[in-house]
Design a protein around this motif. Structure first.
Motif, mmCIF file in Angstrom:
data_model
loop_
_atom_site.group_PDB
_atom_site.id
_atom_site.type_symbol
_atom_site.label_atom_id
_atom_site.label_comp_id
_atom_site.label_asym_id
_atom_site.label_seq_id
_atom_site.Cartn_x
_atom_site.Cartn_y
_atom_site.Cartn_z
ATOM 1 N N HIS A 130 0.850 -1.193 0.000
ATOM 2 C CA HIS A 130 0.000 0.000 0.000
ATOM 3 C C HIS A 130 0.883 1.240 0.000
ATOM 4 C CE1 HIS A 130 -3.755 -2.148 0.601
ATOM 5 N NE2 HIS A 130 -3.102 -2.930 1.457
ATOM 6 N N CYS A 142 -4.283 3.916 -4.529
ATOM 7 C CA CYS A 142 -3.096 3.134 -4.189
ATOM 8 C C CYS A 142 -2.637 2.208 -5.327
ATOM 9 C CB CYS A 142 -3.436 2.375 -2.919
ATOM 10 S SG CYS A 142 -2.286 1.130 -2.398
ATOM 11 N N CYS A 159 -6.071 -2.033 -4.957
ATOM 12 C CA CYS A 159 -6.499 -1.218 -3.817
ATOM 13 C C CYS A 159 -6.787 0.175 -4.350
ATOM 14 C CB CYS A 159 -5.423 -1.174 -2.730
ATOM 15 S SG CYS A 159 -5.823 -0.013 -1.407
ATOM 16 N N HIS A 163 -4.731 6.652 0.391
ATOM 17 C CA HIS A 163 -4.283 6.553 1.780
ATOM 18 C C HIS A 163 -3.848 7.894 2.356
ATOM 19 C CE1 HIS A 163 -4.483 2.207 1.683
ATOM 20 N NE2 HIS A 163 -3.757 2.185 0.576
#
Ligand code: ZN
Ligand code: ZN
Ligand code: ZN
Length: 460
Positions: A130, A142, A159, A163
């Motif tokens: 990540h 991501c 993903c 983040h």
């Protein structure tokens, strides 16, 4: 603060210290340590004798000090162990790095004209993790993969999260069971060797570009560097280095005219791409060849541009005080037979530690001492190193500070002003322990709070 038997004990200890007639001397000692959390205790004496007459001129002994010891700073570089001393180390490193970029501390300002790069050598990928990526100020998803495959462990290899900077998942694998923990640990293990080979290859390639043998190049050109290791969030080290080209006498001498920034960039790119380190075969696994990742970053350092001397010095100094604990591992060696499940770390760090211990058991990999360095996730190199002629040394910066303190003490009458040629100095010191009792830690914290207004160096 809730009253527990532990802090009741600390409070009793603190009251005893505060009632001690020698308490002001204790307070003065801890101020001299600059807020060190774990001062070293020394027992001993210093005597000044007149060489001609044999008379004792001055005598200092720790006998009359509180507890018969002098407390001095621990001087660690690790912020997790002592924030105050690590701060001193950071500041010293900053001045040392900066002197190599703009001059000062014995380095002439003409050093700014020498070709100089700030280089980041990264590790290759050992599986998707990540990450937080940005483009034009906005955070990108991501690992967005349309029609992403599902791995054998049933995890989708995509993903789409954007983040945040403090997201715990950053640096963690999309699938921990697919992630190449073996490769990650082995890379950390060979990183010091890759660095050594990189510097050798850099010198060789510069010589080739200049049409010289390595030996002849030494009469014209010296490669100076200062490097620091940083753990990425995925638990793998990468290295940042200031690399500068000097004349044969180091930073005081200009490099030859054929040496340019472009030439240095070319040589750095070449050296980073060619060097390898071999990991021997073990347990039926074939020999493995590791190398730097393809994400090489080499940027010129300028006085007023994007990457300034202050930024670079600050960056190197900051990482010089951090160790692997900044990625969530632990700040001490793993004891044989220790229950890894009980370690207060995230699963990713636990897996890296476990893999270091597992690989460390193979005879063929003994040279990497992976059991010893498991808490560092396999990396056993120095965090911060400099070539001999980069600029000044930490020792010299410390000595300069101590000379200043010494002069101050003479000026204030605390030390005699003596002629070193006629006086014999005899000193005897022994180590007598380290740190504070819980009561003394409380007094030190209260004293620090008084000195700094609030908070102080210790959180109680
Ligand atoms: Zn300290
Ligand atoms: Zn993600
Ligand atoms: Zn998987």
């Amino acid at each position: 603060m809730p009253v527990t038997s532990a802090n009741a004990h600390a409070i009793r200890g603190a009251i005893a210290r505060l009632n001690d007639p020698n308490c002001s001397r204790f307070a003065s000692q801890i101020r001299h340590t600059g807020g060190c959390r774990q001062p070293i205790h020394l027992r001993g004496k210093v005597e000044h004798w007149d060489k001609a007459t044999g008379t004792l001129l001055h005598r200092y002994s720790t006998r009359l000090e509180p507890d018969g010891v002098l407390r001095v700073p621990c001087k660690t570089r690790r912020a997790s162990r002592c924030p105050a001393c690590a701060e001193t180390y950071r500041a010293d490193t900053y001045h040392l790095i900066r002197a190599g970029l703009v001059g000062g501390k014995g380095v002439p300002a003409s050093v700014t004209a020498h070709p100089c790069l700030f280089v980041t050598l990264t590790a290759p990928s050992f599986g998707p993790v990540h990450t937080r990526r940005q483009h034009n100020g906005s955070v990108l998803p991501c690992h967005p993969r349309r029609d992403a495959e599902t791995c054998p462990h049933g995890r989708v290899q995509s993903c789409t999260a954007r983040h945040g900077t403090d997201d715990d998942r950053l640096g963690e694998p999309l699938c921990p069971d697919c992630y190449d923990y073996t490769g990650a640990v082995l890379f950390n293990a060979v990183a010091p060797l890759l660095w050594k080979r990189f510097t050798d290859a850099l010198r060789r390639h510069l010589a080739k570009l200049g049409g010289l043998t390595l030996r002849d190049m030494r009469d014209q050109l010296v490669v100076s560097f200062a490097k620091v290791a940083e753990y990425q969030r995925r638990g793998i080290v990468h290295l940042h280095a200031v690399i500068r080209l000097d004349g044969p006498a180091g930073p005081i001498s200009p490099p030859p005219a054929w040496v340019t920034l472009d030439l240095l960039t070319q040589a750095v790119e070449h050296a980073a791409s060619v060097v390898t380190a071999k990991v021997p075969s073990y347990d039926g696994h074939p020999e493995r060849v590791l190398r730097w990742g393809t994400q090489l970053d080499a940027r010129p350092i300028t006085l007023d541009g994007e990457l300034t001397d202050q930024a670079v010095a600050g960056y190197v100094a900051k990482y010089a005080t951090k160790a692997a604990e900044s990625v969530g591992t632990i700040d001490r060696r793993i004891v044989p037979g220790e229950d890894l499940a009980a370690l207060p770390v995230r699963d990713h760090a636990r897996r890296l530690i476990a893999e270091s211990l597992r690989l460390g058991a193979f005879e063929e990999l003994a040279e990497f001492r992976l059991i010893h360095w498991a808490h560092m996730l396999g990396f056993r190199g120095h965090f911060s190193t400099r070539s001999r002629r980069y600029s000044t040394t930490l020792r010299e910066i410390r000595a300069e500070r101590e000379r200043f303190v010494h002069t101050e003490e003479i000026a204030h009458g605390r030390l005699p002003l003596l002629d070193e040629d006629t006086v014999l100095v005899i000193s005897e010191w022994e180590y007598a322990g380290k740190g504070y009792s819980s009561g003394d830690a409380l007094v030190a914290a209260l004293d620090g709070a008084q000195l700094h207004g609030s908070g102080g160096p210790h959180d109680l």
